[in-house]
Scaffold this active site. Structure first.
Site, short mmCIF file in Angstrom:
data_model
loop_
_atom_site.label_atom_id
_atom_site.label_comp_id
_atom_site.label_asym_id
_atom_site.label_seq_id
_atom_site.Cartn_x
_atom_site.Cartn_y
_atom_site.Cartn_z
N LYS A 12 6.59 -9.09 2.85
CA LYS A 12 7.42 -8.69 1.72
C LYS A 12 8.87 -8.42 2.17
CE LYS A 12 4.67 -5.16 0.75
NZ LYS A 12 3.59 -5.35 1.75
N ARG A 49 1.96 0.31 -6.74
CA ARG A 49 0.74 0.10 -5.95
C ARG A 49 -0.49 0.68 -6.62
NH1 ARG A 49 1.97 -0.67 0.24
NH2 ARG A 49 4.20 -0.65 0.05
N ARG A 95 5.16 -6.35 15.04
CA ARG A 95 6.42 -6.10 14.30
C ARG A 95 7.33 -5.14 15.06
NH1 ARG A 95 6.25 -4.45 8.25
NH2 ARG A 95 4.55 -3.17 9.02
N ARG A 144 7.20 0.99 14.01
CA ARG A 144 6.88 1.96 12.96
C ARG A 144 5.68 2.80 13.36
NH1 ARG A 144 6.88 -0.99 7.22
NH2 ARG A 144 4.88 0.07 7.04
N ARG A 204 -4.56 1.11 5.86
CA ARG A 204 -3.61 0.66 4.82
C ARG A 204 -4.20 -0.49 4.02
NH1 ARG A 204 1.11 -0.29 8.88
NH2 ARG A 204 2.10 -1.44 7.20
P1 AP5 Z 1 7.13 -7.71 6.95
O1 AP5 Z 1 8.09 -8.60 6.25
O2 AP5 Z 1 7.67 -6.49 7.62
O3 AP5 Z 1 5.89 -7.38 6.00
P2 AP5 Z 1 5.76 -6.36 4.77
O4 AP5 Z 1 4.86 -7.01 3.78
O5 AP5 Z 1 7.10 -5.90 4.32
O6 AP5 Z 1 4.93 -5.24 5.52
P3 AP5 Z 1 4.89 -3.66 5.40
O7 AP5 Z 1 4.01 -3.21 6.53
O8 AP5 Z 1 6.26 -3.09 5.33
O9 AP5 Z 1 4.13 -3.44 4.12
P4 AP5 Z 1 3.37 -2.17 3.74
O10 AP5 Z 1 3.10 -2.43 2.34
O11 AP5 Z 1 2.20 -1.86 4.57
O12 AP5 Z 1 4.40 -1.02 4.15
P5 AP5 Z 1 5.42 -0.15 3.31
O13 AP5 Z 1 6.55 0.18 4.17
O14 AP5 Z 1 5.70 -0.76 2.00
O15 AP5 Z 1 6.39 -8.62 8.04
C1 AP5 Z 1 5.45 -8.08 8.93
C2 AP5 Z 1 5.61 -8.76 10.31
O16 AP5 Z 1 5.25 -10.13 10.21
C3 AP5 Z 1 7.04 -8.75 10.85
O17 AP5 Z 1 7.01 -8.57 12.23
C4 AP5 Z 1 7.58 -10.13 10.49
O18 AP5 Z 1 8.57 -10.56 11.41
C5 AP5 Z 1 6.35 -10.99 10.55
N1 AP5 Z 1 6.36 -12.08 9.56
C6 AP5 Z 1 6.76 -11.99 8.26
N2 AP5 Z 1 6.62 -13.18 7.65
C7 AP5 Z 1 6.09 -14.03 8.57
C8 AP5 Z 1 5.71 -15.40 8.54
N3 AP5 Z 1 5.80 -16.14 7.42
N4 AP5 Z 1 5.19 -15.94 9.68
C9 AP5 Z 1 5.07 -15.20 10.82
N5 AP5 Z 1 5.42 -13.90 10.91
C10 AP5 Z 1 5.93 -13.33 9.80
O19 AP5 Z 1 4.54 1.17 3.06
C11 AP5 Z 1 4.20 2.02 4.13
C12 AP5 Z 1 3.43 3.23 3.59
O20 AP5 Z 1 4.26 3.97 2.68
C13 AP5 Z 1 2.17 2.91 2.79
O21 AP5 Z 1 1.05 2.77 3.65
C14 AP5 Z 1 2.06 4.16 1.90
O22 AP5 Z 1 1.52 5.25 2.62
C15 AP5 Z 1 3.52 4.47 1.59
N6 AP5 Z 1 3.96 3.81 0.34
C16 AP5 Z 1 4.79 2.73 0.24
N7 AP5 Z 1 4.96 2.40 -1.05
C17 AP5 Z 1 4.24 3.26 -1.79
C18 AP5 Z 1 3.99 3.41 -3.18
N8 AP5 Z 1 4.49 2.59 -4.10
N9 AP5 Z 1 3.17 4.43 -3.56
C19 AP5 Z 1 2.63 5.28 -2.67
N10 AP5 Z 1 2.80 5.18 -1.34
C20 AP5 Z 1 3.60 4.18 -0.90
#
Ligand code: AP5
Length: 222
Positions: free
Chosen positions: A18, A94, A129, A158, A169
């Site tokens: 994402k 979410r 990552r 992270r 997660r």
């Molecule tokens: P990346 O682009 O970083 O992936 P992402 O989908 O953004 O991953 P996140 O881990 O940030 O998502 P998440 O939903 O778990 O975390 P968030 O911060 O939102 O890519 C990942 C890796 O793959 C990178 O190294 C990249 O280089 C590589 N990559 C990308 N595309 C690629 C490709 N095509 N090919 C090869 N490699 C590739 O949430 C964290 C926590 O916050 C949650 O667990 C929860 O506790 C809380 N939280 C967040 N939002 C909410 C909400 N709405 N409500 C309640 N709690 C929430």
């Protein structure tokens, strides 16, 4: 009359790409990227009461309670830059309650992008990552290595990017995803997120270009 700014949501499992796609979308379409996870990490870094509470949930891979997340996201969406340039909402909603709250405040997406990636790929992406604290850019030790040694030396990990935590997660994600998807079915575009990032973006680019074209021709026929 001018074309209305785009309102986009992007969803997918942890590490489905994402944030990576949002960097590319932002660069081409100038939308304001609002990531719920980034807003929460900023609260943690600021040492606020909400940040402390949020971290307890994030450590366990659980959703942070609505009373923290909903207001935070709504306020960011209401800022003038998001209203003027359009927004790209990443990692929200979410749960059904988060989606309903947003709808109540009048925020509805034009397009809901769903990134699809198999589970074993997700784990590999999380573990490799790295983040640049200076530019905010996302890297991967294998798939998106840093451009210079200087960048490589300052990359961070992270706190929730371990194999054990990503499994938690993922569990939370599977528990909630269907309810959210059912609300946006009519505007959803499914994207294969398992190929390289440029080819993933190409699919998203087609969907966004089509949307803008439709808007332009609708304006022209007024
Ligand atoms: P990346 O682009 O970083 O992936 P992402 O989908 O953004 O991953 P996140 O881990 O940030 O998502 P998440 O939903 O778990 O975390 P968030 O911060 O939102 O890519 C990942 C890796 O793959 C990178 O190294 C990249 O280089 C590589 N990559 C990308 N595309 C690629 C490709 N095509 N090919 C090869 N490699 C590739 O949430 C964290 C926590 O916050 C949650 O667990 C929860 O506790 C809380 N939280 C967040 N939002 C909410 C909400 N709405 N409500 C309640 N709690 C929430």
């Amino acid at each position: 009359a001018t074309v209305e700014p785009l309102k986009i949501m992007i969803s997918g499992a942890p590490a489905s790409g994402k944030g990576t796609q949002c960097e590319l979308i932002k660069e081409k379409y100038g939308l304001v990227h609002i990531a719920a996870g980034d807003l929460l990490r900023a609260e943690i870094a600021a040492g606020s009461e909400n940040g402390k509470r949020a971290k307890e949930h994030m450590e366990k891979g659980q959703l942070v309670p609505d009373e923290i997340v909903v207001t935070m996201v709504k306020e960011r969406l209401s800022q003038p830059d998001s209203q003027e340039n359009g927004w790209l909402l990443d990692g929200y909603p979410r749960s059904l309650s988060q989606a309903t709250a947003l709808k109540k405040y009048g925020f509805q997406p034009d397009l809901f992008i769903l990134l699809e990636v198999p589970e074993d790929t997700l784990v590999e992406r999380v573990v490799g990552r790295r983040l640049d604290p200076v530019t905010g850019k996302i890297y991967h030790v294998k798939y998106s290595p840093p451009e210079t040694d200087e960048i490589a030396a300052r990359l961070t990990k992270r706190f929730d990017d371990t194999e054990e935590k990503v499994k938690l997660r993922l569990k939370t994600h599977h528990h909630n995803v269907e309810a959210v998807l059912s609300l946006y079915e009519d505007v959803t575009v499914e994207v294969n997120g398992s190929i390289n990032k440029e080819d993933v973006f190409a699919q998203i680019d087609v969907a966004l270009t089509n949307l803008l074209e439709q808007r332009k021709s609708a304006l022209g026929s007024l």
